[in-house]
Design a protein around this motif. Structure first.
Motif, PDB file in Angstrom:
ATOM      1  N   ASN A 143     -26.048  34.778  49.563  1.00  0.00           N
ATOM      2  CA  ASN A 143     -25.665  34.516  48.175  1.00  0.00           C
ATOM      3  C   ASN A 143     -26.343  33.277  47.603  1.00  0.00           C
ATOM      4  O   ASN A 143     -26.801  32.432  48.360  1.00  0.00           O
ATOM      5  CB  ASN A 143     -24.141  34.327  48.103  1.00  0.00           C
ATOM      6  N   CYS A 165     -24.540  43.412  47.581  1.00  0.00           N
ATOM      7  CA  CYS A 165     -23.185  42.864  47.500  1.00  0.00           C
ATOM      8  C   CYS A 165     -22.249  44.053  47.614  1.00  0.00           C
ATOM      9  O   CYS A 165     -22.478  45.084  46.979  1.00  0.00           O
ATOM     10  CB  CYS A 165     -22.973  42.159  46.164  1.00  0.00           C
ATOM     11  N   ASN A 194     -24.858  40.584  39.400  1.00  0.00           N
ATOM     12  CA  ASN A 194     -24.001  40.448  40.573  1.00  0.00           C
ATOM     13  C   ASN A 194     -22.782  39.573  40.258  1.00  0.00           C
ATOM     14  O   ASN A 194     -22.904  38.503  39.663  1.00  0.00           O
ATOM     15  CB  ASN A 194     -24.785  39.847  41.734  1.00  0.00           C
ATOM     16  N   HIS A 195     -21.620  40.031  40.666  1.00  0.00           N
ATOM     17  CA  HIS A 195     -20.351  39.356  40.409  1.00  0.00           C
ATOM     18  C   HIS A 195     -20.077  39.235  38.899  1.00  0.00           C
ATOM     19  O   HIS A 195     -19.256  38.414  38.488  1.00  0.00           O
ATOM     20  CB  HIS A 195     -20.271  37.987  41.105  1.00  0.00           C
TER      21      HIS A 195
HETATM   22 MN    MN Z   1     -20.855  39.537  46.692  1.00  0.00          MN
END
Ligand code: MN
Ligand code: G6P
Length: 427
Positions: A143, A165, A194-195
């Motif tokens: 990450n 992820c 992402n996220h």
């Molecule tokens: Mn993740």
């Protein structure tokens, strides 16, 4: 000829899940050399022992080799699976604690904490890109996965990298429970960054679900929050937005509440994990000595390991499998630049991910997602080059921060605290 897969960060507490994932696809990867690599020689040896015992017990034809340096691990590897955490949990603690001192959510991947992690991760990934065989695929879990992927793609052009992820797997299960749907056969088009993904389209065994109608009926549950699930806030948010948010959306839409909660809690997530890790590793050591080890699933449970191994198999066997990955947008999401690294459903085969056309981001989160993208791009450049001005711009651009003073303070403290891991920022 058998394939070589390097695993960088093989001493990680997530490895039992990866070993299970490898066992799950043992026939498809039969004969593979698995080059376990970690700078922590003890954890490396432990996980190698565990893997050999589990492979022997199930008759899986894998050879495990051990490496404390990257060169020998990467030499001849067709796949480089990266799952390390630079600086370990001690560094993560600082990522979580420093922003909080300045009234900003302290989080491992989102916000300034994620920025500091990117500054530690990116130089290592660039080195891996330099050392990897030409044509090798880097399959990255380190990450912040999309910032790392973006930095490698733009600062080492021609490198083949795919960012992973597994959050969407757990989030889809959480939404199945909230919406009263079976999770088996439920598929959501999670799109964005992402996220910071969103799903307007959800299907059950291929049949569209009427999400607005379901969300109108949804009753917001009380409590039930765990470190990775906050069903109450998620339900509240989905009802307001009219579509499904990723679990990390709470940091954006409940920022100040979360700051209060994190402050009141007193310990960081990293400290909580550090407290449980010795017993966890001891239990793995005990399992590794048994004829048929069955290690605990406290770290990286669920589909984490299987998901990564499935992606490696999709590349290796040209499976053209539909998976959600982080890759170059190329028009898949019309609200983001073509060369943005986005998280999007893609078909993965030998030549890598081909993102599927998804249209625009939902209007209520379009601007937010574009702002996060602007931050991520600056973060990737700062992490790759060590340019302090770009680093400051990145933090100023982040939706959690926006204040120049706050950005300056966090940057100064963060770069000083992580000095040992930030060669690119050395004076
Ligand atoms: Mn993740
Ligand atoms: C989720 C996220 C990962 C993150 C992990 C941290 O799985 O998708 O990106 O690294 O949570 O979990 P932990 O148990 O270490 O807090």
């Amino acid at each position: 000829m058998s394939v070589k897969i390097a695993i960088v960060g093989a001493g990680s507490g997530y490895m039992p899940g990866v070993i299970r994932g490898l066992l799950h696809r043992a026939d498809d990867l039969s004969g593979a050399e698995l080059a376990f690599c970690d700078i922590d020689a003890d954890h490396l040896a432990l996980m190698a022992r565990l893997a050999r015992a589990m492979f022997a017990a199930r008759g899986a034809d894998f050879t495990v080799t051990e490496h404390t340096g990257l060169e020998s691990a990467l030499d001849g590897a067709s796949y480089v699976f990266t799952t390390f955490r630079p600086g370990g949990m001690a560094a993560r603690h600082l990522d979580e604690a420093i922003p909080l001192r300045h009234g900003v959510v302290g989080q491992e991947t989102a916000g300034p904490g994620g920025f500091l992690m990117a500054c530690r991760s990116v130089p290592v990934l660039l080195r891996i890109a330099d050392l990897a065989d030409p044509g090798a695929w880097i399959v990255n879990y380190t990450n912040p996965t999309n910032v790392v992927t973006d930095a490698v793609l733009r600062h080492r052009p021609g490198t083949r990298i795919i960012g992973l992820c597994d959050q969407h797997v757990g989030d889809t299960v959480m939404w199945a429970e909230l919406l009263g749907l079976p999770s088996d056969g439920l598929e959501a088009d999670w799109i964005g960054l992402n996220h910071a993904t969103w799903a307007e389209r959800v299907r059950l065994h291929g049949e569209p679900i009427d999400l607005p109608a379901r969300l109108a009926e949804l009753e917001v549950p009380d409590g039930g929050a765990t470190p990775w699930r906050d069903p109450s806030r998620m339900a509240e948010l989905a009802k307001a937005l009219g579509f499904l948010p990723n679990s990390y959306a709470k940091y954006y839409f409940f920022h100040d509440e979360v700051v209060e909660e994190l402050r009141a809690k007193g310990t960081t997530r990293a400290q909580d994990i550090l407290a449980m890790l010795p017993a966890y590793y001891a239990s793995i050591a005990a399992e590794a000595a048994k004829p048929d080890p069955d290690p605990g699933r406290e770290r990286g449970g669920g589909e984490h390991g299987e998901f990564a191994v499935d992606v490696i198999c999709a590349l290796h066997r040209d499976e053209r499998r539909r998976v959600i990955v982080n890759t170059s947008n190329n028009g898949a999401i019309s609200s983001l630049d073509d060369d943005a690294v986005v998280e999007v459903p893609a078909v993965v085969g030998r030549d890598g991910p081909v993102p599927l056309t998804m249209g625009p981001l939902p209007a209520p989160v379009r601007g937010l997602t574009q702002a996060i993208h602007a931050y991520e791009r600056l973060a990737a450049d700062a992490a790759a080059t060590g340019d302090r001005r770009v680093a400051l711009q990145a933090l100023m651009a982040h939706p959690f921060v926006r204040s120049k003073r706050t950005a300056e303070r966090i940057l100064q403290e963060g770069l000083a605290a992580h000095r040992a891991h930030l060669p690119q920022f050395a004076p």
